[in-house]
Design a protein around this motif. Sequence first.
Motif, PDB file in Angstrom:
ATOM      1  N   ARG A 136       0.874   8.098   9.590  1.00 58.39           N
ATOM      2  CA  ARG A 136       2.278   8.385   9.281  1.00 58.39           C
ATOM      3  C   ARG A 136       2.956   9.185  10.379  1.00 58.39           C
ATOM      4  O   ARG A 136       4.169   9.115  10.553  1.00 58.39           O
ATOM      5  N   ASP A 184       0.857  -1.188   0.000  1.00 61.15           N
ATOM      6  CA  ASP A 184       0.000   0.000   0.000  1.00 61.15           C
ATOM      7  C   ASP A 184       0.892   1.236   0.000  1.00 61.15           C
ATOM      8  O   ASP A 184       1.997   1.213   0.530  1.00 61.15           O
ATOM      9  N   ASP A 239      -0.665   6.523   3.514  1.00 60.68           N
ATOM     10  CA  ASP A 239      -1.574   7.678   3.519  1.00 60.68           C
ATOM     11  C   ASP A 239      -2.130   7.778   4.947  1.00 60.68           C
ATOM     12  O   ASP A 239      -1.691   7.036   5.825  1.00 60.68           O
ATOM     13  N   PRO A 240      -3.067   8.683   5.209  1.00 58.79           N
ATOM     14  CA  PRO A 240      -3.505   8.844   6.612  1.00 58.79           C
ATOM     15  C   PRO A 240      -4.003   7.553   7.257  1.00 58.79           C
ATOM     16  O   PRO A 240      -3.880   7.383   8.475  1.00 58.79           O
ATOM     17  N   SER A 241      -4.544   6.596   6.462  1.00 58.26           N
ATOM     18  CA  SER A 241      -5.097   5.392   7.083  1.00 58.26           C
ATOM     19  C   SER A 241      -4.419   4.095   6.630  1.00 58.26           C
ATOM     20  O   SER A 241      -4.898   3.012   6.968  1.00 58.26           O
ATOM     21  N   HIS A 242      -3.301   4.194   5.883  1.00 53.66           N
ATOM     22  CA  HIS A 242      -2.587   2.987   5.440  1.00 53.66           C
ATOM     23  C   HIS A 242      -1.088   3.131   5.631  1.00 53.66           C
ATOM     24  O   HIS A 242      -0.532   4.203   5.385  1.00 53.66           O
ATOM     25  N   ASP A 250      -3.451  10.937  11.326  1.00 54.26           N
ATOM     26  CA  ASP A 250      -2.665  10.384  10.221  1.00 54.26           C
ATOM     27  C   ASP A 250      -1.664   9.363  10.783  1.00 54.26           C
ATOM     28  O   ASP A 250      -0.808   9.716  11.590  1.00 54.26           O
TER      29      ASP A 250
END
Length: 357
Positions: free
Chosen positions: A344, A216, A219-222, A342
């Motif tokens: 990250r 993936d 991003d904010p959710s991955h 997020d």
Amino acid sequence: MGIIDDLDALQVEALAALSAAESLDALDAVRVAYLGKKGSLTAVLRGLGALSPEERPAVGKASNEVRQALETALEARRAELSSAALEARVAAEAVDVTLPARVRPLGHRHLIQQIAAQIIDVFIGLGYRIAEGPEVELDYYNFTALNHPPEHPARAATDTFYVRDLSAGEAGSGAAPTGESDVLLRTHTSPVQVRVMERQKPPIYILCPGTVYRRDIADPSHLPQFTQIEGLVVDESITFADLKGTLDHFVREIFGPDRRARFRPHFFPFTEPSAEVDVSCGICHGAGCRFCKGTGWLEILGCGMVDPDVYAYVGIDPERYTGFAFGMGVERIAALKYNIPDLRMLLEGDMRFLRQF
Ligand code: 2NL
């Protein structure tokens, strides 16, 4: 002037010098000057031989008295100066224990590790054992034994990191290269549970924490690499009610009494029936806001009753045993507990953020 007068004068002078000495070194210099081998009193005594036998006893006695007097005064002054030196040293080296201590910055475990430890504690409290396994896995344990059909999208090289590409390496095999192989970076910790079921008969109550990898874009959710915790229970007469009770308890322990949990039907290849569990939004408490995309709920984990097809792969009798399994992302749980927008941010190493936890 006779020798006796000289001795008297010497005594007066020496006593004055002794009391004038302001340090142990200066005092020793005075001792050498009067009592040393080349000192003044020694010089007088050396002159004793030149005296007549009548004079000698009186002068001898007087010089001994002078020596005694000087030695006594020397010792007294030495004692005075040593105690003064000790006091000065104690004063100079004194530490003010009432001063505030210098505060040193103290490190702590990263939030991901803290949350993982809390989750583990909840299930240890329920009698689960921790199981671990390899991060580089076989396709068999990661997909096949977990009931993923050959065409399942998660098996595509666009979703999974393959370590060795056998199809590309086998020239003349006729098969089109897919980038897939039999060795991969595990995409969940389920293969650990398959390995446990292969070698251990029920009852099984295990928790499998570990790093997993998915292709993936962050991003904010991955995150392409994250920490997963899966649980597995296989025993006699385990029902969906056991699953619900267990996960309700878990949500209460981790999120606290003012967050609620709900179960929604879902699909996973390895569980039937399957569900996703949501926790009420920590920002709007269910009313709907940007953080929960207006729903009032945030997804925290997937779960279900172990599919009998999985039991067939590991040789467990599905007529005798039933069980449930669940899986969650630790970074996601941490983000939802502390309203972190997020994922990250957990990995960027910004101490102004990380220090808060
Ligand atoms: C998720 C969902 C899940 C499991 C993991 C599992 C393991 C075995 C058998 C059956 Cl060996 N199931 N694990 C079951 C349901 C959901 O994880 O969203 N994970 C991040």
